[in-house]
Scaffold this motif. Sequence first.
Motif, short mmCIF file in Angstrom:
data_model
loop_
_atom_site.label_atom_id
_atom_site.label_comp_id
_atom_site.label_asym_id
_atom_site.label_seq_id
_atom_site.Cartn_x
_atom_site.Cartn_y
_atom_site.Cartn_z
N VAL A 221 0.91 4.57 -2.63
CA VAL A 221 0.56 5.80 -2.26
C VAL A 221 1.15 7.28 -1.50
O VAL A 221 0.94 8.15 -2.18
CB VAL A 221 0.39 5.52 -0.43
N GLU A 222 2.68 6.73 -1.93
CA GLU A 222 4.04 7.42 -1.56
C GLU A 222 4.54 8.68 -2.38
O GLU A 222 3.83 9.47 -2.92
CB GLU A 222 5.32 6.96 -2.03
N ILE B 233 -8.17 5.56 -1.18
CA ILE B 233 -7.62 4.65 -1.16
C ILE B 233 -7.41 3.38 -0.53
O ILE B 233 -7.20 2.01 -0.92
CB ILE B 233 -6.12 4.98 -2.54
N VAL B 234 -6.79 4.16 0.99
CA VAL B 234 -6.97 2.87 1.34
C VAL B 234 -7.78 2.17 1.92
O VAL B 234 -8.22 0.96 3.08
CB VAL B 234 -6.19 3.39 3.41
N LEU C 278 0.43 -1.23 -0.04
CA LEU C 278 -0.29 -0.22 0.07
C LEU C 278 0.68 1.27 -0.17
O LEU C 278 0.57 2.76 -0.98
CB LEU C 278 -0.91 -0.50 1.06
N ASN C 279 2.13 1.54 1.06
CA ASN C 279 2.74 2.69 0.73
C ASN C 279 3.54 2.73 -0.64
O ASN C 279 3.80 4.27 -0.80
CB ASN C 279 3.73 2.34 1.90
N LEU D 18 1.80 9.30 -5.06
CA LEU D 18 0.73 10.03 -5.30
C LEU D 18 1.49 11.15 -4.70
O LEU D 18 0.64 12.24 -4.61
CB LEU D 18 -0.58 9.33 -4.73
N LEU D 19 1.95 10.78 -3.47
CA LEU D 19 1.84 12.24 -2.60
C LEU D 19 2.78 13.02 -2.85
O LEU D 19 2.26 14.12 -2.76
CB LEU D 19 2.17 11.14 -0.83
N ARG E 257 -7.58 15.48 -2.53
CA ARG E 257 -6.77 14.62 -2.37
C ARG E 257 -6.26 13.91 -1.30
O ARG E 257 -6.42 12.02 -0.98
CB ARG E 257 -4.99 15.88 -2.62
N GLU F 291 -0.96 5.13 7.61
CA GLU F 291 -1.57 6.30 6.21
C GLU F 291 -2.22 7.33 6.83
O GLU F 291 -1.84 8.84 6.71
CB GLU F 291 -1.49 5.60 5.03
N ARG G 96 -3.26 1.49 6.76
CA ARG G 96 -4.22 2.04 6.40
C ARG G 96 -4.24 3.27 7.62
O ARG G 96 -4.03 4.55 7.81
CB ARG G 96 -5.14 1.54 6.63
N LEU H 161 -6.96 9.49 -1.24
CA LEU H 161 -6.21 8.60 -0.83
C LEU H 161 -6.79 8.13 0.83
O LEU H 161 -6.72 6.37 0.80
CB LEU H 161 -5.13 9.40 0.07
#
Length: 448
Positions: free
Chosen positions: A81-82, A233-234, A77-78, A84-85, A226, A337, A334, A230
């Motif tokens: 996500v990373e 997403i999680v 997951l990370n 996108l951030l 945003r 995040e 999760r 996110l």
Amino acid sequence: MNKEYLIYKLSDEVKNSCKIPKEAFTQYGVKRGLRNEDGSGVLVGLTNIGNVVGYERDDKGQLHPCEGKLYYRGYELNDLVEPLLKEKRFGFEEIAYLLLSGQLPDKEELQAFTELLNDNMPLDHRTIVHIIDLEGSNIMNILARCVLEMYTFDPNPDDISRDNLMRQSIELIAKFPTIIAYAYNIYRHSVQGRSLHIRHPKENLSIAENFLYMIKHYDYTELDARMLDLLMIVQAEHGGGNNSTFTVRVTSSTRTDTYSSIAAGIGSLKGPLHGGANIKCINMFHHLKEAIKDWTNVDELDTYLNRMLAKEAYDHTGLIYGIGHAVYTLSDPRAMELKRLAGLLAKEKGREEEYNFLRLIEEEGIKCLMAHRKSDKPACANLDFYSGFIYEMIGLPQEIYTPIFAMSRIVGWTAHRIEELNFEGRRIIRPAYKNILGQKEYIPIDNR
């Protein structure tokens, strides 16, 4: 016989007819809640979609706590996500593509998929009328009823071929945000006496942006959108064993239609022990903000948390909501995040003092819970601990917290339904229950 008394009598008789001794489960080797004695889940299926890792098992079969990991189609997951951030871009559509297909899209595929979702976001006018007719009802119930109604508008609702399942999945993913937004706006009008606004989704916005636009018009920031993206997403997927996804897989195994299966998943997610837990967490946080005079005083907080665990304070359930998870031990990825996202949003909103207090509740809540249990088994904050605070900072009402969870998880549900109906050797899911009541001799009605 008085009808009200009859209902009471029937209910009272249930006290005896439902009695099953706790020791009987051990006697017959029954895994209550589909859990093994060590707390791990009973293995009932295989999947290529999500992987939830909360502990490690050694060569002797013993469980050992570890930092939580969540994988979507093999990607941690990370790692999803990373980027996108860093790139400050929306990614829910990309994750939906990944979960449905098993592959990350290239730019051209992502653009086409995003456009396909946008094309399917508007609702049939009959669905809009149906939502209006259901004004004031629980929004999760409205969502379930609208999903069932989509069956009647589908030209081929019972076809379970891959192509048709994918079409139905895309339509559901696209329409959930619109149904929820419209249902809330009508609830807001009919129950709260506010102005009624029905805004059509815009073609050039992401799903997160479109949802906020339909709910709040332009009263949201880029960071709000945003953060919602996110958060979705999680919440999009969590393996096949969580209650609502398992519900979707169980019903899908009967080869029922997509809409019946997804409506069942919505009913499962609605429960306060599943998707409805986010409201429990934010309400507890509101209470603690009032009950604790000094938000930095650890002793004052610990005293109150221990009173909660002893069922002497707050709602007398003995629970600290948002602490503990069925699978995760040292950490829930999760929640990790969302803690980071909540910090970013709290800084923009000027709510850092509350955020720091929430973090303190997490730290002390874990310590107090473990001490109360008198166990060295670790506990951690789960997804729900921070999600409600993020929703609140974005300016979203509690009535749609759990529906947003459904808006996110529909991706995982549809991916698992497609898998359930397409792997080799599939069978209807049919576990066993052992009847422990002995046989009875029939008594004629005149002798009862």
